[in-house]
Design a protein around this motif. Structure first.
Motif, PDB file in Angstrom:
ATOM      1  N   SER A  46       0.826  -1.202   0.000  1.00  0.00           N
ATOM      2  CA  SER A  46       0.000   0.000   0.000  1.00  0.00           C
ATOM      3  C   SER A  46       0.862   1.255   0.000  1.00  0.00           C
ATOM      4  N   ALA A  47       1.882   1.295   0.895  1.00  0.00           N
ATOM      5  CA  ALA A  47       2.734   2.480   1.016  1.00  0.00           C
ATOM      6  C   ALA A  47       3.525   2.744  -0.256  1.00  0.00           C
ATOM      7  N   LEU A  48       4.055   1.694  -0.887  1.00  0.00           N
ATOM      8  CA  LEU A  48       4.892   1.877  -2.073  1.00  0.00           C
ATOM      9  C   LEU A  48       4.071   2.256  -3.300  1.00  0.00           C
ATOM     10  N   LYS A  49       2.869   1.757  -3.380  1.00  0.00           N
ATOM     11  CA  LYS A  49       2.001   2.178  -4.487  1.00  0.00           C
ATOM     12  C   LYS A  49       1.670   3.663  -4.364  1.00  0.00           C
ATOM     13  N   ILE A  50       1.449   4.126  -3.143  1.00  0.00           N
ATOM     14  CA  ILE A  50       1.179   5.550  -2.932  1.00  0.00           C
ATOM     15  C   ILE A  50       2.417   6.370  -3.285  1.00  0.00           C
ATOM     16  N   PHE A  51       3.587   5.858  -2.931  1.00  0.00           N
ATOM     17  CA  PHE A  51       4.828   6.549  -3.279  1.00  0.00           C
ATOM     18  C   PHE A  51       4.981   6.652  -4.794  1.00  0.00           C
ATOM     19  N   PHE A  52       4.737   5.568  -5.515  1.00  0.00           N
ATOM     20  CA  PHE A  52       4.912   5.596  -6.961  1.00  0.00           C
ATOM     21  C   PHE A  52       3.828   6.426  -7.654  1.00  0.00           C
ATOM     22  N   ARG A  53       2.687   6.588  -7.013  1.00  0.00           N
ATOM     23  CA  ARG A  53       1.688   7.517  -7.550  1.00  0.00           C
ATOM     24  C   ARG A  53       2.216   8.939  -7.446  1.00  0.00           C
ATOM     25  N   PHE A  54       2.863   9.255  -6.326  1.00  0.00           N
ATOM     26  CA  PHE A  54       3.498  10.562  -6.168  1.00  0.00           C
ATOM     27  C   PHE A  54       4.578  10.751  -7.235  1.00  0.00           C
ATOM     28  N   VAL A  55       5.387   9.721  -7.470  1.00  0.00           N
ATOM     29  CA  VAL A  55       6.442   9.788  -8.486  1.00  0.00           C
ATOM     30  C   VAL A  55       5.827  10.035  -9.860  1.00  0.00           C
TER      31      VAL A  55
END
Length: 328
Positions: A46-55
């Motif tokens: 969940s956290a990494l998908k949110i990070f890559f959405r930011f990217v």
């Protein structure tokens, strides 16, 4: 992850498909690590998908190996601007740092210049104010259960009684099976005499890897009676778990641990007029046994499943005066 659900929407399938192919590939590979627990993997995903959405939205959808510390700082500032708690920000930061560490170690031949974007120069988020640790007293627990009884919330009563009695964590409570109401007292291995408590089936406790630490929880007659009462009200069904939710179609599914947070926040806290949370039942059990009943902290350590009584001391107000026979 409650913080993500409250403050940041989960990444949709459509959003995920737009991410850089390398970012999707490295994320999927990273999540295959067998030494991580299922809960940790869910949090990381969940956290990494949110990070890559930011990217994707703010960093031109760059692949991970092209990101720099400035992007890490931008992401952290973005999270803080959304009023996430410091613990939520630290968790998301930790997930990104772990993924970067994975890339740095296992892809050093392909990307020899890549370094973890979360370096020592990026400050940690400010510490949040901690809630006061205030265990529930026996009188408060009795009051809470009596109010729930007036509302005929039998499942909630069973949850409180078992969680408090066994001193278990919310994730352990969610695994409890209906079969425990048919269990007999534990017998002394030497004398064959019955003791005054029961042991559950195997429960996956907190620990590394898929299996984690397997142990059996101890509970007494008060818990068993509360569970039996709830199951009688619930009636016959095919779901083997004690704590369940019912869909619109009438099908039963086991409750997720986060549901206990909702009960505490929306019902128990309202009744008590102060903050109640799942882990509070565990710490209340330890405190009441040691500080108010004078039980040996080594016995309480065994009940809670701690490897060291030093950990148990964190839960209690003072040290008491060995076995578990007289805890129930």
């Amino acid at each position: 992850m409650s913080e993500i659900a409250d403050k940041l929407p989960e990444v949709t399938k459509e959003e995920y498909e737009k991410f850089h192919e390398f970012n999707k590939e490295i994320l999927e590979e990273f999540l295959q690590q067998q030494h991580l627990s299922p809960q940790t993997l869910r949090q990381y995903e969940s956290a990494l998908k949110i990070f890559f959405r930011f990217v994707f939205e703010k960093c031109k959808n760059l692949p991970l190996y092209e990101l720099k510390p400035k992007h890490a700082l931008q992401y952290q500032n973005f999270l803080l601007s959304r009023d996430l708690s410091s613990n939520a920000v630290k968790l998301k930061r930790s997930a990104v740092s772990s993924l970067c560490g994975y890339l740095e170690v296992y892809y050093s031949d392909e990307y020899p210049l890549f370094r973890n974007i979360y370096n020592k120069k990026i400050p940690n988020p400010p510490k949040a104010l901690r809630h006061e640790k205030k265990p529930l007293t026996p009188d408060e627990l009795n009051y809470l259960n009596s109010e729930l009884e007036k509302r005929e919330e039998w499942q909630m009563i069973a949850y409180i009684q078992f969680s408090y009695d066994s001193g278990c964590r919310r994730g352990e409570t969610a695994q409890l099976l209906k079969e425990v109401v048919n269990y007999s007292y534990v017998k002394d291995q030497k004398t064959g005499e019955e003791k005054n408590h029961y042991l559950t089936h195997n429960i996956r406790a907190k620990g590394r890897g898929k299996n984690g630490k397997i142990r059996k929880l101890m509970f007494g007659d008060i818990s068993k009676d509360a569970i039996k009462k709830w199951l009688e009200i619930r009636g016959d069904d095919d779901c083997p778990y004690v704590f369940v939710k019912k869909t619109k179609t009438g099908k039963l599914y086991p409750l997720s641990p986060s549901a206990f947070n909702d009960w505490c926040t929306n019902t128990f806290s309202e009744i008590m007029g102060r903050r109640v949370h799942p882990h509070q039942l565990r710490s209340s059990r330890a405190t009441n046994l040691v500080a108010h009943e004078g039980k040996d902290i080594e016995k309480v350590k065994n009940l809670l499943g701690h490897q060291s009584s030093e950990t148990t001391k964190i839960y209690v107000v003072k040290e008491g005066e060995d076995g578990v026979d007289d805890l129930f």
